[in-house]
Design a protein around this motif. Structure first.
Motif, short mmCIF file in Angstrom:
data_model
loop_
_atom_site.label_atom_id
_atom_site.label_comp_id
_atom_site.label_asym_id
_atom_site.label_seq_id
_atom_site.Cartn_x
_atom_site.Cartn_y
_atom_site.Cartn_z
N LEU A 142 0.83 -1.20 0.00
CA LEU A 142 0.00 0.00 0.00
C LEU A 142 0.86 1.25 0.00
CD1 LEU A 142 -2.72 1.43 0.22
CD2 LEU A 142 -2.59 1.16 2.70
N THR A 143 1.99 1.22 0.72
CA THR A 143 2.90 2.36 0.73
C THR A 143 3.40 2.67 -0.68
OG1 THR A 143 3.61 1.72 2.96
CG2 THR A 143 4.99 3.29 1.76
N ILE A 144 3.73 1.63 -1.44
CA ILE A 144 4.20 1.82 -2.82
C ILE A 144 3.10 2.34 -3.71
CG2 ILE A 144 5.14 0.62 -4.82
CD1 ILE A 144 6.48 -1.34 -2.86
N ALA A 145 1.89 1.84 -3.51
CA ALA A 145 0.78 2.22 -4.40
C ALA A 145 0.13 3.53 -3.99
CB ALA A 145 -0.27 1.11 -4.40
N PHE A 146 0.37 4.00 -2.76
CA PHE A 146 -0.38 5.16 -2.27
C PHE A 146 -0.20 6.43 -3.11
CE2 PHE A 146 -0.45 9.02 0.34
CZ PHE A 146 -1.80 9.05 0.63
N PRO A 147 1.02 6.79 -3.57
CA PRO A 147 1.13 8.02 -4.36
C PRO A 147 0.21 8.03 -5.58
CG PRO A 147 3.30 7.23 -3.73
CD PRO A 147 2.35 6.17 -3.34
N PHE A 148 0.04 6.90 -6.23
CA PHE A 148 -0.82 6.84 -7.41
C PHE A 148 -2.30 6.86 -7.01
CE2 PHE A 148 3.05 4.26 -7.88
CZ PHE A 148 3.74 5.07 -8.76
N ILE A 149 -2.61 6.22 -5.88
CA ILE A 149 -3.99 6.27 -5.37
C ILE A 149 -4.33 7.69 -4.95
CG2 ILE A 149 -5.53 5.41 -3.57
CD1 ILE A 149 -3.91 2.84 -3.51
N LEU A 150 -3.38 8.40 -4.34
CA LEU A 150 -3.61 9.78 -3.91
C LEU A 150 -3.96 10.67 -5.09
CD1 LEU A 150 -3.43 12.05 -1.75
CD2 LEU A 150 -1.01 12.26 -2.36
N VAL A 151 -3.20 10.57 -6.17
CA VAL A 151 -3.47 11.40 -7.35
C VAL A 151 -4.85 11.10 -7.90
CG1 VAL A 151 -2.74 11.85 -9.73
CG2 VAL A 151 -1.02 11.62 -7.92
N TRP A 152 -5.21 9.82 -7.96
CA TRP A 152 -6.52 9.45 -8.50
C TRP A 152 -7.65 9.95 -7.61
CZ3 TRP A 152 -9.58 4.92 -6.76
CH2 TRP A 152 -10.73 4.75 -7.54
N LEU A 153 -7.50 9.82 -6.28
CA LEU A 153 -8.56 10.23 -5.38
C LEU A 153 -8.72 11.74 -5.33
CD1 LEU A 153 -8.13 7.83 -2.30
CD2 LEU A 153 -10.04 7.89 -3.91
N VAL A 154 -7.62 12.47 -5.27
CA VAL A 154 -7.69 13.91 -5.06
C VAL A 154 -8.06 14.64 -6.35
CG1 VAL A 154 -6.37 15.97 -4.43
CG2 VAL A 154 -6.12 13.86 -3.10
N TRP A 155 -7.39 14.29 -7.45
CA TRP A 155 -7.64 15.01 -8.70
C TRP A 155 -8.72 14.35 -9.56
CZ3 TRP A 155 -2.92 15.40 -6.34
CH2 TRP A 155 -2.39 16.68 -6.23
N GLY A 156 -9.04 13.12 -9.34
CA GLY A 156 -10.12 12.46 -10.06
C GLY A 156 -9.71 11.98 -11.44
N GLY A 157 -10.71 11.78 -12.31
CA GLY A 157 -10.47 11.19 -13.63
C GLY A 157 -10.52 9.68 -13.55
N THR A 158 -10.03 9.03 -14.58
CA THR A 158 -10.00 7.57 -14.59
C THR A 158 -8.73 7.07 -13.91
OG1 THR A 158 -8.89 7.48 -16.73
CG2 THR A 158 -11.31 7.52 -16.75
N ILE A 159 -8.70 5.79 -13.68
CA ILE A 159 -7.56 5.18 -13.00
C ILE A 159 -6.39 4.98 -13.94
CG2 ILE A 159 -8.22 2.78 -13.50
CD1 ILE A 159 -6.83 4.18 -10.16
N TRP A 160 -6.61 5.14 -15.25
CA TRP A 160 -5.56 4.80 -16.22
C TRP A 160 -4.37 5.75 -16.15
CZ3 TRP A 160 -6.34 0.14 -17.19
CH2 TRP A 160 -7.60 -0.38 -17.46
N GLY A 161 -4.61 7.03 -15.85
CA GLY A 161 -3.49 7.98 -15.77
C GLY A 161 -2.49 7.62 -14.68
N PRO A 162 -2.94 7.48 -13.42
CA PRO A 162 -2.00 7.05 -12.38
C PRO A 162 -1.37 5.69 -12.64
CG PRO A 162 -3.99 7.98 -11.40
CD PRO A 162 -4.24 7.87 -12.86
N LEU A 163 -2.14 4.76 -13.24
CA LEU A 163 -1.56 3.46 -13.57
C LEU A 163 -0.46 3.59 -14.61
CD1 LEU A 163 -4.56 0.95 -13.68
CD2 LEU A 163 -2.65 1.01 -12.06
N SER A 164 -0.64 4.51 -15.55
CA SER A 164 0.39 4.71 -16.56
C SER A 164 1.69 5.22 -15.93
CB SER A 164 -0.11 5.70 -17.62
OG SER A 164 0.92 6.02 -18.54
N VAL A 165 1.57 6.13 -14.97
CA VAL A 165 2.76 6.62 -14.28
C VAL A 165 3.43 5.49 -13.51
CG1 VAL A 165 3.62 8.26 -12.57
CG2 VAL A 165 1.77 8.93 -14.11
N ALA A 166 2.63 4.63 -12.88
CA ALA A 166 3.19 3.49 -12.15
C ALA A 166 3.90 2.52 -13.09
CB ALA A 166 2.07 2.77 -11.38
#
Length: 437
Positions: A142-166
């Motif tokens: 969860l620690t590793i995944a949290f930065p991408f989850i944070l971006v998705w939750l706070v800024w919204g949109g689809t999950i694909w953008g944060p997943l692409s960065v990951a």
């Protein structure tokens, strides 16, 4: 005469019952005598201090706890105080209760508060395995995944953008691993950076655009950065800067001690330049000047720009703190690593850096606390943190004239956060102590 002589004894033959220590030598009385009334001068200072504390508390406690908590304007608050006490010399805490959401969330949509709350809870859970070794290690995922989850939750949109960065980070790690056989850290690092940026700038956007159109999974209402504010933006910038500045500071500290001329020159130049420029100048650079150096039509989120500049600023100071820890290690530790046949990076990871970081804990946490408090400077570039929102609230006709209540509340919030970091650092120092003093 001989009987009398034989009956004399200079050693006690029976044991006496254990007696309690004198009251003046134990407990609170001993502490008071040694710390408050140890001599006539300390006694006078203690009495003067007690009188000053009494006068301060006598004037401030009624103001703090006798105020009004339920009102919609300063005028209404003063009317209630006049009716209750016959004067207005009490706090008007109603501004906190009436503008609570704005101070915490800024202009974030009130229907989406659950996302910010969930992100905050997940942040605490993600930090737990990093801060405490008793927490299950599985939470590190969860620690590793949290930065991408944070971006998705706070800024919204689809999950694909944060997943692409990951995926970009994963590909960089894979490239580093595949080129590690070349026994060249520089080549491996350069390969990882090239692969990551190739994905993020060329391949990733095309794939994300197609997935957003064909399969919009996990779509949340999009929120622009200008709607972020309050305590939430302070936490986002502060935690991001802390998380990124520590590893970057370690790299800069090692680079400054490197024997490679180019590496050392770059690191020294970066550190000295950043340390010689005020943070507010870097923030204005991120806000106003950075766009001039980007291709036309390029959108670069302001919050991301601020996080980058804050990270650079903190990492320069962090590098010097860690360099102090490295300098404090005796030369024998380096020689012991060489004697064990460890290469440079294994020696740093297993022997040198753990000891240097332990020595540097007070300086590291001090830098973290300074960084978290410096997040209030973003108000000068148009980001409404808690201080910026306090100005906006006081500019409103309903609350024009409120000062102390807002500033006390904001100061208390920052004090709680900074005091928690300070107490954690002291606990960590005690936990890692190897001496027996």
């Amino acid at each position: 005469m001989s009987d009398t002589t034989n009956s004399l004894s200079y050693v006690r033959k029976e044991m006496l019952d254990q007696q309690p220590a004198p009251r003046s030598q134990v407990g609170a009385s001993r502490w008071i005598r040694e710390n408050l009334f140890n001599g006539w001068f300390n006694s006078i200072l203690t009495l003067i201090s007690i009188f000053v504390i009494y006068k301060v508390l006598a004037g401030s406690l009624p103001w703090l706890f006798g105020g009004v908590w339920d009102a919609t304007s300063l005028e209404e608050c003063r009317a209630i105080l006049n009716e209750r006490f016959g004067n207005t010399h009490y706090a008007c805490w109603a501004v906190i209760t009436e503008r609570w959401n704005q101070l915490i969330y800024g202009f974030y949509p009130d229907t989406e508060y659950w996302r910010a709350n969930l992100a905050f809870v997940l942040m605490l859970v993600a930090l737990a395995p990093v801060l405490f070794d008793a927490v299950p290690r599985k939470l590190l995922w969860l620690t590793i995944a949290f930065p991408f989850i944070l971006v998705w939750l706070v800024w919204g949109g689809t999950i694909w953008g944060p997943l692409s960065v990951a995926v970009g980070f994963a590909l960089a790690g894979l490239a580093f691993k595949l080129t590690d056989a070349l026994d060249s850290m520089a080549v491996s690092a350069i390969s990882a950076v090239i692969v990551a940026f190739l994905w993020w700038l060329v391949i990733g956007p095309i794939i994300v655009g197609g997935l957003d159109s064909a399969l919009p999974v996990g779509h949340l209402q999009e929120v622009e950065s200008r709607e972020l504010g309050g305590f939430m933006i302070c936490v986002i910038i502060g935690i991001s800067g802390i998380a990124f500045s520590l590893p970057l500071g370690i790299v800069l500290a090692l680079g400054r001690k490197s024997d490679l001329f180019i590496v050392k020159t770059i690191c020294v130049g970066f550190i000295e330049f950043i340390r010689g420029v005020p943070l507010i100048t870097l923030l204005f650079t991120a806000s106003l000047l950075l766009n001039y150096f980007l291709p036309p039509g390029t959108t670069f989120d302001l919050t991301l720009r601020v996080i980058i500049m804050v990270t650079f600023f903190s990492s320069a100071y962090m590098a010097e703190v860690i360099r102090g820890g490295l300098a404090a290690l005796p030369k024998g530790q380096y020689e012991a690593a060489d004697a064990l046949g460890l290469d440079y990076w294994k020696a740093q990871r297993l022997i040198i850096m753990p000891q240097a970081l332990k020595i540097s804990i007070p300086g590291i946490v001090n830098t973290f606390i300074g960084l978290f408090k410096d997040t209030t400077l973003v108000m000068f570039i148009g980001i409404y943190d808690m201080l910026g929102l306090s100005n906006a609230i006081r500019a409103n006709a309903a609350w024009n004239g409120v000062y102390w209540e807002l500033f006390i509340f904001i100061g208390l919030v920052f004090w709680i956060c900074c005091f928690a970091m300070s107490r954690y650092s002291q606990w960590l120092e005690r936990k890692l102590r190897t001496d027996h003093r």
